[in-house]
Design a protein around this motif. Sequence first.
Motif, PDB file in Angstrom:
ATOM      1  N   UNK A 249     -15.695  12.763   6.117  1.00  0.00           N
ATOM      2  CA  UNK A 249     -16.233  11.469   5.709  1.00  0.00           C
ATOM      3  C   UNK A 249     -17.189  10.902   6.758  1.00  0.00           C
ATOM      4  N   UNK A 250     -18.290  10.318   6.271  1.00  0.00           N
ATOM      5  CA  UNK A 250     -19.176   9.527   7.117  1.00  0.00           C
ATOM      6  C   UNK A 250     -18.501   8.185   7.412  1.00  0.00           C
ATOM      7  N   UNK A 251     -19.041   7.401   8.344  1.00  0.00           N
ATOM      8  CA  UNK A 251     -18.455   6.084   8.646  1.00  0.00           C
ATOM      9  C   UNK A 251     -18.401   5.137   7.458  1.00  0.00           C
ATOM     10  N   UNK A 252     -19.168   5.407   6.413  1.00  0.00           N
ATOM     11  CA  UNK A 252     -19.156   4.527   5.239  1.00  0.00           C
ATOM     12  C   UNK A 252     -17.946   4.748   4.341  1.00  0.00           C
ATOM     13  N   UNK A 253     -17.154   5.776   4.625  1.00  0.00           N
ATOM     14  CA  UNK A 253     -16.001   6.107   3.780  1.00  0.00           C
ATOM     15  C   UNK A 253     -14.796   6.424   4.648  1.00  0.00           C
ATOM     16  N   UNK A 254     -13.709   5.718   4.427  1.00  0.00           N
ATOM     17  CA  UNK A 254     -12.462   5.987   5.140  1.00  0.00           C
ATOM     18  C   UNK A 254     -11.998   7.410   4.799  1.00  0.00           C
ATOM     19  N   UNK A 255     -11.720   8.217   5.837  1.00  0.00           N
ATOM     20  CA  UNK A 255     -11.333   9.612   5.622  1.00  0.00           C
ATOM     21  C   UNK A 255     -10.086   9.723   4.750  1.00  0.00           C
ATOM     22  N   UNK A 256      -9.174   8.768   4.909  1.00  0.00           N
ATOM     23  CA  UNK A 256      -7.956   8.798   4.091  1.00  0.00           C
ATOM     24  C   UNK A 256      -8.281   8.537   2.625  1.00  0.00           C
ATOM     25  N   UNK A 257      -9.262   7.662   2.367  1.00  0.00           N
ATOM     26  CA  UNK A 257      -9.634   7.393   0.985  1.00  0.00           C
ATOM     27  C   UNK A 257     -10.300   8.618   0.364  1.00  0.00           C
ATOM     28  N   UNK A 258     -11.056   9.363   1.175  1.00  0.00           N
ATOM     29  CA  UNK A 258     -11.629  10.612   0.697  1.00  0.00           C
ATOM     30  C   UNK A 258     -10.527  11.542   0.196  1.00  0.00           C
ATOM     31  N   UNK A 259      -9.410  11.593   0.919  1.00  0.00           N
ATOM     32  CA  UNK A 259      -8.283  12.426   0.509  1.00  0.00           C
ATOM     33  C   UNK A 259      -7.826  12.062  -0.903  1.00  0.00           C
ATOM     34  N   UNK A 260      -7.731  10.764  -1.164  1.00  0.00           N
ATOM     35  CA  UNK A 260      -7.222  10.350  -2.472  1.00  0.00           C
ATOM     36  C   UNK A 260      -8.244  10.583  -3.579  1.00  0.00           C
ATOM     37  N   UNK A 261      -9.520  10.443  -3.266  1.00  0.00           N
ATOM     38  CA  UNK A 261     -10.540  10.780  -4.261  1.00  0.00           C
ATOM     39  C   UNK A 261     -10.484  12.265  -4.607  1.00  0.00           C
TER      40      UNK A 261
END
Length: 414
Positions: free
Chosen positions: A110-122
Amino acid sequence: MVPEGWKQSEVGDHVDLLSGFPFKSSDYSDDSDDIRLLRGDNIGQGQLRWRDAKRWDKDQYEQLAKYHLNLGDFVIAMDRTWVTGGLKVAEVKDHDLPSLLLQRVSRLRAHPTLDQRLLRFFINGYRFEQYVKSVQTETAVPHISAKQIKEFPIPIPPLPEQRKIADILSTWDAAIEKTEALLATAKAQKRALMQSLLTGKRRFPEFEGQPWKEVRLGDVGLVSSAGVDKKTEDNQPEVRLLNFLDVFRREFIFDAELNHVVTAPSAKLEQCNVKRGDVFFTPSSETRDEIAIPAVAAEDMEGVCYSYHVVRFRLSEPWDMNFRAYVFQTDDFRRQAYKLGDGSGQRYVISQGNFRNMTVRVPSIPEQAQIGAILKAASGEIGGFEKQLTKLRTEKKALMQQLLTGKRRVVVDA
């Protein structure tokens, strides 16, 4: 329409996506100390599997820094991305490192614009799974491209709301991981109990000194197959079918669980019936490890016949019901099944004759009853954790559908 304050975007706008390096198979290393290469075959549903991992010279590791995997990276198999059971997507854990990214695998950070944990859930959500199924090519080797991954549409909330959503969903993940650990412990404890109680290594005081006997299945019961097929004929009576998966997925089979209706000749109704205490086995499978898996009929089943994909063992001795379910799960019985399975890598089968020649050791009926009761209680504990885990996963999935689409908003602290 996206919620107020959110932006409609694509994954590619918020992640660093890298496809792997084309390492030459002719240069793979045989040294177990060298670096593991992450191939598509190493990616399972939610975890990496390193069995039969290919390796690369560790002296070249630093030169390939671009293809290093880091803790928390997400990796996606580009070929056969969607398989029965889910997506070949996983998060890199501590025990997966060090490793290098091979071609036909994509890595997401994830770039700074996206929480890495939220990427996991997406990436682990239902919408991404459905998206992959819709864009995956229907060729001999179904695949997706890096471009298609980048084009996956996502609604992006402001970062403070992202973090709050990730905090909530991470709490559910923690509960799921804790329950998974409890389930794994319960299974290990049951396995240890089985290997000690069913081999006579551990005895109850009142039975010390009483001998066990080794019996051949063909001498203590009737082994039969030639069950009912899955066809329907107009001139035949309807029956419910006890199938391969009814045996494979259970220790005990109940009448109410069987709802596959077919027809069968009248002669088969008696020949292939199901009685309380019948033990059924899976006689064939694609792997040796999955042949001769047992399950016991917990009750008489009127109008039920067993499938030609299973074998019925009808005992002529009054063994304890619970004991019947577990005595065929010992390491010794599994080893016999493994050796007796005939096959060439595509399918393995145990013949009726080999089933009859398989052996188990059995104690007296009272000792069987005590052993069976303890193992049934252990199975009950496992079943409780499995139900709890299913409930948590179902609730988390529903919550993800609401939080990741903005249908349910969170309150962000000022």
